[in-house]
Enzyme design. Sequence first.
Site, PDB file in Angstrom:
ATOM      1  N   LYS A 133       0.828  -1.241  -0.036  1.00 60.48           N
ATOM      2  CA  LYS A 133      -0.067  -0.038   0.082  1.00 60.48           C
ATOM      3  C   LYS A 133       0.728   1.093   0.073  1.00 60.48           C
ATOM      4  O   LYS A 133       0.354   2.233  -0.409  1.00 60.48           O
ATOM      5  CB  LYS A 133      -0.954   0.120   1.484  1.00 60.48           C
ATOM      6  CG  LYS A 133      -1.938  -1.078   1.289  1.00 60.48           C
ATOM      7  CD  LYS A 133      -2.852  -1.181   2.369  1.00 60.48           C
ATOM      8  CE  LYS A 133      -3.866  -2.006   2.449  1.00 60.48           C
ATOM      9  NZ  LYS A 133      -3.795  -3.436   2.136  1.00 60.48           N
ATOM     10  N   GLY A 180     -10.530  -5.675   5.174  1.00 57.73           N
ATOM     11  CA  GLY A 180     -10.629  -4.675   6.385  1.00 57.73           C
ATOM     12  C   GLY A 180      -9.719  -4.897   7.478  1.00 57.73           C
ATOM     13  O   GLY A 180      -9.754  -4.032   8.446  1.00 57.73           O
ATOM     14  N   VAL A 183      -7.041  -2.205   8.702  1.00 61.31           N
ATOM     15  CA  VAL A 183      -7.477  -0.931   8.083  1.00 61.31           C
ATOM     16  C   VAL A 183      -8.093  -0.057   9.264  1.00 61.31           C
ATOM     17  O   VAL A 183      -9.107  -0.550   9.847  1.00 61.31           O
ATOM     18  CB  VAL A 183      -8.438  -0.755   6.855  1.00 61.31           C
ATOM     19  CG1 VAL A 183      -8.722   0.510   6.550  1.00 61.31           C
ATOM     20  CG2 VAL A 183      -7.566  -1.401   5.776  1.00 61.31           C
ATOM     21  N   GLU A 211      -4.034   8.431   5.965  1.00 62.34           N
ATOM     22  CA  GLU A 211      -4.833   8.822   4.601  1.00 62.34           C
ATOM     23  C   GLU A 211      -6.012   9.454   4.811  1.00 62.34           C
ATOM     24  O   GLU A 211      -6.739   9.248   5.673  1.00 62.34           O
ATOM     25  CB  GLU A 211      -4.850   7.407   3.903  1.00 62.34           C
ATOM     26  CG  GLU A 211      -5.448   7.691   2.275  1.00 62.34           C
ATOM     27  CD  GLU A 211      -5.507   6.257   1.822  1.00 62.34           C
ATOM     28  OE1 GLU A 211      -4.276   5.761   1.251  1.00 62.34           O
ATOM     29  OE2 GLU A 211      -6.755   5.988   1.822  1.00 62.34           O
ATOM     30  N   ILE A 214     -12.272   9.365   2.541  1.00 64.45           N
ATOM     31  CA  ILE A 214     -13.122   9.854   1.363  1.00 64.45           C
ATOM     32  C   ILE A 214     -14.477   9.137   1.781  1.00 64.45           C
ATOM     33  O   ILE A 214     -14.578   7.947   1.951  1.00 64.45           O
ATOM     34  CB  ILE A 214     -12.479   9.307   0.112  1.00 64.45           C
ATOM     35  CG1 ILE A 214     -11.035   9.578  -0.128  1.00 64.45           C
ATOM     36  CG2 ILE A 214     -13.332   9.652  -1.052  1.00 64.45           C
ATOM     37  CD1 ILE A 214     -10.935  11.054  -0.191  1.00 64.45           C
ATOM     38  N   ASP A 284      -9.794  -1.423  -5.396  1.00 62.90           N
ATOM     39  CA  ASP A 284     -11.042  -0.540  -4.696  1.00 62.90           C
ATOM     40  C   ASP A 284     -10.866   0.750  -5.120  1.00 62.90           C
ATOM     41  O   ASP A 284      -9.871   1.555  -4.895  1.00 62.90           O
ATOM     42  CB  ASP A 284     -10.730  -0.945  -3.176  1.00 62.90           C
ATOM     43  CG  ASP A 284     -10.604  -2.354  -2.628  1.00 62.90           C
ATOM     44  OD1 ASP A 284     -11.349  -3.069  -3.608  1.00 62.90           O
ATOM     45  OD2 ASP A 284     -10.490  -2.252  -1.554  1.00 62.90           O
ATOM     46  N   LEU A 286     -13.058   4.368  -5.184  1.00 65.22           N
ATOM     47  CA  LEU A 286     -14.245   5.028  -4.666  1.00 65.22           C
ATOM     48  C   LEU A 286     -14.611   6.143  -5.485  1.00 65.22           C
ATOM     49  O   LEU A 286     -13.753   6.876  -6.101  1.00 65.22           O
ATOM     50  CB  LEU A 286     -13.916   5.675  -3.214  1.00 65.22           C
ATOM     51  CG  LEU A 286     -13.486   4.763  -2.138  1.00 65.22           C
ATOM     52  CD1 LEU A 286     -13.153   5.559  -0.839  1.00 65.22           C
ATOM     53  CD2 LEU A 286     -14.312   3.422  -1.821  1.00 65.22           C
ATOM     54  N   ARG A 301      -4.743  -9.946  -6.756  1.00 68.80           N
ATOM     55  CA  ARG A 301      -4.809 -11.664  -6.482  1.00 68.80           C
ATOM     56  C   ARG A 301      -6.296 -11.743  -6.563  1.00 68.80           C
ATOM     57  O   ARG A 301      -7.138 -10.841  -6.635  1.00 68.80           O
ATOM     58  CB  ARG A 301      -4.452 -11.694  -5.044  1.00 68.80           C
ATOM     59  CG  ARG A 301      -5.077 -10.743  -3.978  1.00 68.80           C
ATOM     60  CD  ARG A 301      -4.607 -10.963  -2.483  1.00 68.80           C
ATOM     61  NE  ARG A 301      -4.979  -9.860  -1.558  1.00 68.80           N
ATOM     62  CZ  ARG A 301      -6.391  -9.961  -0.812  1.00 68.80           C
ATOM     63  NH1 ARG A 301      -7.245 -10.903  -1.389  1.00 68.80           N
ATOM     64  NH2 ARG A 301      -6.788  -9.003  -0.244  1.00 68.80           N
TER      65      ARG A 301
END
Length: 396
Positions: A133, A180, A183, A211, A214, A284, A286, A301
């Site tokens: 990430k 999740g 996170v 981060e 959003i 992912d 958004l 993956r």
Amino acid sequence: MSTNKLHIPLTMHDLYGDNVLYSSRPSYGFNPWLQPEEHQSNLLSARELIIANMPVIVHKATVTEKIQKLLEIKGVRMPEQFVTYETRSEYENIIKAYAKQGKIFFQYAHEKGFVHDDDYVVRRDIFLNLNNKSIIEKWTNGAYLPKREIVKYTDFEQRVREWTLPFVVKPGDEHPTAGGYGVMLCYTDEDVEQTVRRVHEATDTDQLIIEQFIEPVKNYCVQFAYSEARGITFLGASIQNVEKYGKYRGNTTDRNIPEAVIEAGRKIMQNGVDAGYVGIAGFDILVDKDDQLFAIDLNFRQNGSSALLLLDNLLEGEYKKFLAYYSNGDNQQFYETILEEVKHGNLFPLAYYDGDYKSENAFPSRFICIWHGDEAMIEQKSKDFEERLTGEVHAE
């Protein structure tokens, strides 16, 4: 109804070829950001068995007569290309033995030295970089990113308290995460303090990401597949259902994916392919109220909704919903409720982890499935089903 093999237009074998073994479960090794209980990991081992058409290493409890019966009701023959394990030593020995004659596609990278880096279908170092990430901008060409800061583990506590709420904290190293886990969403000062405590526990971590949060209007998982013979194929996209604090709760189909989302995903996939990736990937993305796109996570993956998309045209109905359920301890009642619903025709079984495979109620059974039909009907059916099930609803 006579049973037959599903004629899936694209299987994992089409992408990975011969002499490849697929492992869908996390490693048994310690990971501070992905610590699912063993039963969850064992359930995951069979999640992609239906779409594989290639050797898959699965736990013995996922290939009992119960899942075979559920599939037969849907007119589907139980896949036969699997090898089973029960214990950590069996799992690890099978993987290492297979690596001497072929390659492994790990859903989650295992510890360095577990097998040679070249024994991965996608070299381990490349695979780790693609899923790291902290370097997501490399694969997005710097586009589609929220405001973010990468901080050293030792500096995290000070820096995180200087950010304006709300924001998100993620691990920024090579440790894999999923569903999740790992996170941490911070809406309040109390959330920040809880996150600080959680990070303190993860001492085997080099850096973290803070981060911008959003607020999504839509949360897409847009998926592609690549093989040298087929090139890049768009598999579709699903809506991800996520709780307030980031826990993943399954996917539903969406027939109106913005072209901008598809194109953003295609660019990311191309960058991954150029770096050496082969196979299925899900990103992912958004979309906020201003129609801005934000790529918040890249998963090179298979994903929870990969089977949902690959089976989409084979299951009746316009609306599909991917979910998983856990027994509350009464495994017989759990299975009979599932069996009854599968007979009604709107529930397709992907995996059943049989808690009775050795002795009655040895551990809670688990079930991964796809609902399919008309949206209003499926939403009502799934709600009624959950009330009858009296168990827990989860997503994997």
